[in-house]
Enzyme design. Structure first.
Site, PDB file in Angstrom:
ATOM      1  N   ASP A  14      -1.875   2.978  -2.708  1.00  0.00           N
ATOM      2  CA  ASP A  14      -3.057   3.439  -1.761  1.00  0.00           C
ATOM      3  C   ASP A  14      -3.949   4.303  -3.055  1.00  0.00           C
ATOM      4  O   ASP A  14      -4.038   4.486  -3.836  1.00  0.00           O
ATOM      5  CB  ASP A  14      -2.515   5.265  -1.509  1.00  0.00           C
ATOM      6  CG  ASP A  14      -0.985   5.069  -0.122  1.00  0.00           C
ATOM      7  OD1 ASP A  14      -1.204   3.652  -0.467  1.00  0.00           O
ATOM      8  OD2 ASP A  14      -0.349   5.469  -0.241  1.00  0.00           O
ATOM      9  N   ALA A  43       7.938   2.269   1.561  1.00  0.00           N
ATOM     10  CA  ALA A  43       8.261   2.652   0.132  1.00  0.00           C
ATOM     11  C   ALA A  43       7.881   3.888   0.091  1.00  0.00           C
ATOM     12  O   ALA A  43       9.109   4.523  -0.569  1.00  0.00           O
ATOM     13  CB  ALA A  43       6.897   1.759  -0.552  1.00  0.00           C
ATOM     14  N   ASP A 231       6.601  10.433   6.440  1.00  0.00           N
ATOM     15  CA  ASP A 231       7.055   9.020   5.645  1.00  0.00           C
ATOM     16  C   ASP A 231       9.011  10.228   5.771  1.00  0.00           C
ATOM     17  O   ASP A 231       9.695   9.611   5.819  1.00  0.00           O
ATOM     18  CB  ASP A 231       6.594   8.283   4.718  1.00  0.00           C
ATOM     19  CG  ASP A 231       5.746   7.413   5.538  1.00  0.00           C
ATOM     20  OD1 ASP A 231       5.801   7.030   6.288  1.00  0.00           O
ATOM     21  OD2 ASP A 231       4.801   7.034   5.289  1.00  0.00           O
ATOM     22  N   GLY A 266      -1.391  12.640  -2.459  1.00  0.00           N
ATOM     23  CA  GLY A 266      -0.287  12.213  -2.708  1.00  0.00           C
ATOM     24  C   GLY A 266       0.969  11.720  -2.057  1.00  0.00           C
ATOM     25  O   GLY A 266       1.334  12.741  -1.512  1.00  0.00           O
TER      26      GLY A 266
HETATM   27  O1  RIB Z   1       2.923   7.316   5.934  1.00  0.00           O
HETATM   28  C1  RIB Z   1       1.384   6.965   4.852  1.00  0.00           C
HETATM   29  C2  RIB Z   1       1.446   5.850   4.065  1.00  0.00           C
HETATM   30  O2  RIB Z   1       0.453   5.427   5.059  1.00  0.00           O
HETATM   31  C3  RIB Z   1       0.818   5.920   3.436  1.00  0.00           C
HETATM   32  O3  RIB Z   1       0.889   5.839   2.072  1.00  0.00           O
HETATM   33  C4  RIB Z   1      -0.615   4.016   3.331  1.00  0.00           C
HETATM   34  O4  RIB Z   1      -0.217   3.211   2.534  1.00  0.00           O
HETATM   35  C5  RIB Z   1      -0.416   3.860   4.732  1.00  0.00           C
HETATM   36  O5  RIB Z   1       0.960   2.827   4.738  1.00  0.00           O
END
Ligand code: RIB
Length: 284
Positions: A14, A43, A231, A266
């Site tokens: 990112d 990830a 996530d 981040g």
């Molecule tokens: O969900 C967040 C993620 O979305 C970020 O880390 C970026 O890489 C995108 O894939």
């Protein structure tokens, strides 16, 4: 006992521009500061599950370039099984360009690179552990992995993309945000499994066959950056359900995990460890 989870998903590096406000289409915003962090929905979900106490295997692809090591650094340091992360000889490691506003909102563009070249024939075989997948790689690959998997399947329909009925039908848990829920409409509620809809700072709802069975609101936190909150919510809800927590408790755990993720800048640097989530829940 620790949950065992395989994540099939994207691995990105990112590049994050922190700015006062997000640009509108056609607008240029100056004065931003730049940072780079490991990211990618796959990830991120893998690292979040690891930090919440699960044993995690990641299946994905990176390029044969210096970005790959940087993108995987925190997963490697955390002890994730990366033996199923392959190096694509032709495509570069995926790069995500993010703009993050002072309000914590973001915009993301992903150059998919090796994630986008992960074709179904590159899957090694049926996955027997619990599986988490998202939609930052070809839908055919996600569908094959999910429909052949023999354990619990969590499907995070992000970013929203057309999906076959067979994929929705296989999911034991579907996770979407409000925008994604609107895109998919009633289709997600026709699935047999649970459906979680996240609502930002208003929390989340959990549904079964279209009926709401639980709701949770997150503890109040100071929002710095919402990147990665979806996530960590996905990972936390999956970990908690695999541990046998009742759905309402699992949802509250996931909301607290997502909230804590918003307090640090981040994607991967912000993913909380279990002790911090439990401390926040105890304080709230
Ligand atoms: O969900 C967040 C993620 O979305 C970020 O880390 C970026 O890489 C995108 O894939």
């Amino acid at each position: 006992m620790s949950a065992r989870i395989t994540v099939l998903g994207s691995i990105n590096l990112d590049f994050v521009a922190s700015c006062e406000t997000l640009p509108s289409p056609g607008e240029t915003v100056t004065g931003a500061t730049l940072a780079r962090h490991p990211g990618g929905k796959g990830a991120n979900q893998a690292l979040a599950a690891l930090r919440l106490g699960a044993k995690v295997t990641l299946i994905g692809r990176v390029g044969d370039d210096p970005f790959a090591g940087e993108a995987l650094a925190l997963l490697k340091a955390g002890g994730a099984d990366l033996t199923h992360v392959a190096v694509d000889p032709k495509e570069p490691t995926a790069i995500a360009l993010l703009a993050v506003a002072r309000s914590g909102e973001n915009q993301i563009v992903v150059a998919s690179g090796a994630n986008g070249a992960f074709s179904p024939d590159l899957l090694a075989g049926p996955i027997s552990e619990a599986l988490i997948c998202q939609l930052e790689m070809p839908i055919e690959t996600v569908t094959k992995a999910a429909t052949e998997a023999t354990g619990f399947v969590c499907l995070n329909l992000a970013p929203a993309y057309p999906v076959p009925d067979a994929l929705l039908a296989r999911a034991d848990l579907i996770v979407v945000n409000e925008g994604e829920a609107a895109t998919y409409g009633d289709r997600i509620h026709q699935a047999q499994g649970l459906v979680a809809i996240t609502l930002g700072k208003r929390g989340a709802g959990l549904f079964k066959a279209g009926r709401q069975i639980a709701a949770a609101t997150p503890p109040s936190v100071e929002v710095v950056d919402t990147t990665g909150a979806g996530d960590s919510f996905v990972a936390a809800l999956t970990v908690a359900l695999l541990e046998g927590q009742p759905p309402a408790d699992a949802l509250a755990f996931a909301c607290a995990t997502g909230a804590l993720t918003c307090t640090v800048a981040g994607a991967q640097p912000s993913l909380p460890h279990r002790a911090a989530v439990e401390a926040l829940m105890a304080r709230a």
